[in-house]
Design a protein around this motif. Sequence first.
Motif, short mmCIF file in Angstrom:
data_model
loop_
_atom_site.label_atom_id
_atom_site.label_comp_id
_atom_site.label_asym_id
_atom_site.label_seq_id
_atom_site.Cartn_x
_atom_site.Cartn_y
_atom_site.Cartn_z
N GLN A 199 -8.34 -4.80 5.27
CA GLN A 199 -8.98 -3.93 4.79
C GLN A 199 -8.96 -3.02 5.88
O GLN A 199 -10.55 -3.32 6.31
N GLN A 247 -1.02 1.80 6.37
CA GLN A 247 -1.06 0.75 5.85
C GLN A 247 -0.86 -0.48 5.34
O GLN A 247 -0.63 -1.76 5.39
N ASN A 261 -7.50 3.55 8.63
CA ASN A 261 -6.51 3.25 10.25
C ASN A 261 -6.62 4.05 11.71
O ASN A 261 -5.33 3.61 12.05
N ASP A 306 1.04 -1.74 -0.38
CA ASP A 306 -0.26 -0.33 0.03
C ASP A 306 1.08 1.57 0.19
O ASP A 306 1.91 1.38 0.47
#
Length: 194
Positions: free
Chosen positions: A103, A43, A106, A38
């Motif tokens: 997924q 991430q 943050n 990412d």
Amino acid sequence: MLRPILDEIFSVLSNGAHFKVHTLAAHLQAVELLQQLDDDPNQDLFKRNFVLMNSLYTLQAELIEDDIYLHIDSMDIYLADKGQAPELNTPLSTYYLDWQNYQTENEEITSLLDSFWQRYTQSIHRPQHTLSKAHFDELCLQWQLKKPLEEKTIRRRWRKLAIQYHPDKGNNDDTRFKQLHNEYQQLLGHIKSI
């Protein structure tokens, strides 16, 4: 995607090595099996860690069928015999084996990291579990140790046994050496916790 990672992890652990999560991740990056996932640094770190932990728990499930236990702890990853295997279906393994968690926002990543460091700090200061009296007495007898035990005495005996059973001494089977090291840590943990 995961098979080369699983094979590499097994390969590096099969010689008796112990790794920490970050050192294993660095090794996988060095052999180009765990590259950037990412553009966002948080991430990317989370996703690489997720892939690594998913790989470890996947490999753990595969190996237990062959009577090999993959010990997974953020600060100690190693192979052992099945007799040392605790409960395998833990909340952590369930989390990392569920690809829907890959997924993650943050804010949740920050919360997970904070939680990890709090648990880690507490585990450093938590006393080790004591051995049962029978197991403790059995180890003292096997190790030819007299009570009351002191750390210094256990360390001296460990050094003598380690030299005697070290795989580099011409004994190609390092099972006994690993068993002795595990017993050494159990004895030390026991006397520190009482």
